[in-house]
Design an enzyme around this catalytic site. Structure first.
Site, PDB file in Angstrom:
ATOM      1  N   LYS A 122     -70.191 110.400  77.871  1.00 20.99           N
ATOM      2  CA  LYS A 122     -70.004 111.927  77.440  1.00 20.99           C
ATOM      3  C   LYS A 122     -71.548 112.743  78.067  1.00 20.99           C
ATOM      4  CE  LYS A 122     -71.361 113.796  73.519  1.00 20.99           C
ATOM      5  NZ  LYS A 122     -72.171 115.125  73.433  1.00 20.99           N
TER       6      LYS A 122
ATOM      7  N   CYS B  30     -73.721 120.666  68.213  1.00 21.81           N
ATOM      8  CA  CYS B  30     -73.556 120.306  66.933  1.00 21.81           C
ATOM      9  C   CYS B  30     -75.056 120.944  66.216  1.00 21.81           C
ATOM     10  CB  CYS B  30     -74.003 118.772  66.978  1.00 21.81           C
ATOM     11  SG  CYS B  30     -72.460 117.735  67.200  1.00 21.81           S
TER      12      CYS B  30
HETATM   13  N1  EPU Z   1     -86.481 120.349  72.240  1.00 23.57           N
HETATM   14  C1  EPU Z   1     -87.374 121.602  72.365  1.00 23.57           C
HETATM   15  N2  EPU Z   1     -87.388 122.465  73.316  1.00 23.57           N
HETATM   16  C2  EPU Z   1     -86.356 122.148  74.324  1.00 23.57           C
HETATM   17  C3  EPU Z   1     -85.515 121.220  74.448  1.00 23.57           C
HETATM   18  C4  EPU Z   1     -85.734 120.159  73.449  1.00 23.57           C
HETATM   19  O1  EPU Z   1     -88.161 121.470  71.291  1.00 23.57           O
HETATM   20  O2  EPU Z   1     -86.461 123.133  75.195  1.00 23.57           O
HETATM   21  C5  EPU Z   1     -86.677 119.426  71.202  1.00 23.57           C
HETATM   22  C6  EPU Z   1     -85.275 119.177  70.453  1.00 23.57           C
HETATM   23  O3  EPU Z   1     -85.118 120.193  69.392  1.00 23.57           O
HETATM   24  C7  EPU Z   1     -85.387 118.053  69.862  1.00 23.57           C
HETATM   25  C8  EPU Z   1     -85.784 117.110  70.979  1.00 23.57           C
HETATM   26  O4  EPU Z   1     -86.609 118.121  71.895  1.00 23.57           O
HETATM   27  O5  EPU Z   1     -86.088 117.696  68.823  1.00 23.57           O
HETATM   28  C9  EPU Z   1     -85.154 116.432  71.855  1.00 23.57           C
HETATM   29  O6  EPU Z   1     -83.988 117.284  72.668  1.00 23.57           O
HETATM   30  P1  EPU Z   1     -83.323 116.758  73.936  1.00 23.57           P
HETATM   31  O7  EPU Z   1     -83.661 118.190  74.992  1.00 23.57           O
HETATM   32  O8  EPU Z   1     -83.816 115.514  74.531  1.00 23.57           O
HETATM   33  O9  EPU Z   1     -81.921 116.656  73.405  1.00 23.57           O
HETATM   34  P2  EPU Z   1     -80.500 117.584  74.261  1.00 23.57           P
HETATM   35  O10 EPU Z   1     -80.691 117.204  75.552  1.00 23.57           O
HETATM   36  O11 EPU Z   1     -80.271 118.891  73.619  1.00 23.57           O
HETATM   37  C10 EPU Z   1     -79.161 115.002  74.330  1.00 23.57           C
HETATM   38  C11 EPU Z   1     -77.894 114.848  73.941  1.00 23.57           C
HETATM   39  C12 EPU Z   1     -77.869 114.611  72.647  1.00 23.57           C
HETATM   40  C13 EPU Z   1     -78.834 113.484  71.916  1.00 23.57           C
HETATM   41  C14 EPU Z   1     -80.323 114.064  72.489  1.00 23.57           C
HETATM   42  C15 EPU Z   1     -81.307 113.016  72.359  1.00 23.57           C
HETATM   43  C16 EPU Z   1     -76.523 116.013  75.374  1.00 23.57           C
HETATM   44  C17 EPU Z   1     -75.524 116.844  75.764  1.00 23.57           C
HETATM   45  N3  EPU Z   1     -77.032 115.873  74.124  1.00 23.57           N
HETATM   46  O12 EPU Z   1     -79.344 116.248  73.586  1.00 23.57           O
HETATM   47  O13 EPU Z   1     -76.546 113.841  72.117  1.00 23.57           O
HETATM   48  O14 EPU Z   1     -78.943 113.451  70.763  1.00 23.57           O
HETATM   49  O15 EPU Z   1     -80.304 114.345  74.135  1.00 23.57           O
HETATM   50  O16 EPU Z   1     -80.987 111.809  72.928  1.00 23.57           O
HETATM   51  O17 EPU Z   1     -76.588 115.141  76.337  1.00 23.57           O
HETATM   52  C18 EPU Z   1     -74.597 113.783  70.671  1.00 23.57           C
HETATM   53  O18 EPU Z   1     -73.998 113.075  71.749  1.00 23.57           O
HETATM   54  O19 EPU Z   1     -74.251 113.528  69.494  1.00 23.57           O
HETATM   55  C19 EPU Z   1     -76.035 114.509  71.031  1.00 23.57           C
HETATM   56  C20 EPU Z   1     -76.500 115.224  69.975  1.00 23.57           C
END
Ligand code: EPU
Length: 417
Positions: A22, A116
């Site tokens: 996904k 989420c």
């Molecule tokens: N963060 C920031 N600023 C940003 C971006 C992120 O502070 O600009 C912080 C977030 O708040 C968090 C941390 O950095 O505390 C990690 O965020 P990240 O950007 O790595 O996560 P994401 O890209 O929003 C993806 C997955 C998530 C998964 C995380 C961590 C997708 C669509 N989502 O989220 O997947 O938990 O990486 O591995 O790829 C899921 O599949 O259930 C899911 C939530």
């Protein structure tokens, strides 16, 4: 209201085939618009998150054809229009259109993404990356306008190794003038899969999968064929189910190396895990040994498996601890696990699980995708009937979940009540 109804406590055996990832697919679909020709991506899971992205493509006049597990994306007649709030809010990954549209047209107009409710989820690192490449960002009535006269390669250091920011900056930088370097980049396998896709289109990206990614801008990206990697989180969820109620449950079509953190924890608690080239076979042990987990960026223990793994810890003899370091609000499943009979307390970002406790079916809520997966794991192991509500969250991320589980002997139904 649609629910998942599980009649639990059955032994599961047989084979489950894992779908495409996904969290790779949701970036690959927006990335496809960067090409000036048609691309074909196979192994895209049929889940509501990928459907939602295809709807966005259609609003951009991109032609999309789906044929079972493949998707053909033709952006040759694409028009860069604003992405409306309803589409943006349907899922987190709508924000990959920000990087992709900026990279292709030097302008993207869209709202803050949905997804989420597992934390504040700011996008400051994405925006900082776009600004470093030369974009200006304005926010009018909740709408971000990200635009640039010209995108120029830059050295970008991420304060946190964010998956989303790393991918979004790659998308924006792939056609920028000159060289972009992302330091402290995320190293998740999904990032490597996106970089491989872009390179197959003619991009020049190196270092994906390490903490320094180098992107040499190119002028033109052509069509290509690409395959999505297996979903390590879906695989991990079924491995946990195998450790909870499996007898030689085979999880097939996986890359075992992507699951090392989980596999080592499963072995530590006593589960039987046999690792093959592209599969694992998991069985429940006679006795579970307690352990501690701490979520972390790849290759650490994935936050997306923390919630389902916590259910397994309820069966361990003694005290286990779960520390969540990525998302500040990822313990919403705990209250429902306690209603099922678990004994878990939460303080700050750590849950303490006392076990073993008997789980008994009741009605619970899937508060988010992986909390929903946790409810599913618990329901499969609990005696009696568990009803899970809010199942849209689960269907966003797990392809054919009912069919796959029924195929290995689970008594589970997606029904209207
Ligand atoms: N963060 C920031 N600023 C940003 C971006 C992120 O502070 O600009 C912080 C977030 O708040 C968090 C941390 O950095 O505390 C990690 O965020 P990240 O950007 O790595 O996560 P994401 O890209 O929003 C993806 C997955 C998530 C998964 C995380 C961590 C997708 C669509 N989502 O989220 O997947 O938990 O990486 O591995 O790829 C899921 O599949 O259930 C899911 C939530």
């Amino acid at each position: 209201m649609r629910v998942l109804e599980i009649n639990g406590n059955y032994e599961l055996s047989g084979s489950i085939r894992i779908s495409g990832a996904k969290n790779a697919s949701v970036a690959l679909i927006p990335a496809a618009i960067l090409a000036d020709e048609e691309t074909t991506i196979c192994n895209i899971p049929e889940i509501t998150d990928t459907d939602a992205l295809c709807e966005i493509l259609e609003t951009l006049n991109v032609k999309v054809k789906r044929a079972s597990e493949s998707i053909i994306i033709d952006p040759t007649e694409m028009i860069n229009t604003d992405i409306n709030e309803i589409h943006c809010k349907k899922l987190r990954a709508s924000y990959y259109f920000m990087g992709a549209l900026l990279g292709k047209y030097k302008k993207a107009v869209m709202c803050f993404p949905g997804g989420c409710s597992i934390g504040k989820r700011p996008i400051n690192l994405h925006l900082k990356g776009f600004e470093s490449l030369g974009a200006t960002i304005t926010n009018h009535n909740n709408q971000y306008i990200v635009e640039a006269e010209e995108l120029k390669g830059a050295n970008i250091y991420l304060d946190f190794a964010s998956v989303g920011a790393t991918i979004n900056i790659m998308l924006a930088a792939v056609k920028a003038k000159g060289i972009t370097t992302i330091d402290n980049a995320a190293k998740e396998p999904e990032i490597v899969n996106i970089a491989t896709f872009l390179n197959s289109m003619g991009a020049k990206i190196s270092g994906a999968g390490t903490s320094t990614i180098k992107i040499e801008g190119v002028d033109y990206l052509h069509g290509c064929f690409h395959e999505v990697i297996p979903d390590r989180i879906e695989a991990g969820t079924y491995m946990i189910i195998g450790a909870m109620c499996g007898k030689n449950l085979k999880i097939d079509n996986i890359i075992p190396a992507h699951l090392e953190a989980l596999t080592s924890k499963l072995l530590e608690i006593g589960a039987h895990v046999q690792i093959g080239i592209d599969y694992v076979i998991v069985s429940k042990p006679d006795k579970y040994i307690p352990t501690n987990i701490k979520t972390s960026v790849y290759p650490g223990f994935p936050t997306d498996l923390q919630q389902p793994f916590t259910v397994l810890l309820t069966q361990c003899e003694g005290k286990s601890k779960v520390e969540e370091t990525i998302w500040e609000n990822r313990f919403m499943h705990i209250a429902y696990l306690n209603e099922l009979g678990a004994d878990i307390t939460v303080k700050n970002q750590t849950a303490t699980v006392f076990g073993p406790t008997k789980l008994t079916g009741t009605t619970v809520v899937a508060t988010d995708l992986r909390a929903g997966a946790a409810m599913l794991v618990a329901g499969l192991a609990a005696t009696g009937v568990t009803i899970i509500t809010n199942i849209d969250h689960i269907l966003r991320g797990y392809e054919q979940i009912v069919e796959k589980l029924v195929g290995v002997g689970a008594k589970i139904e997606n029904k209207e009540i």
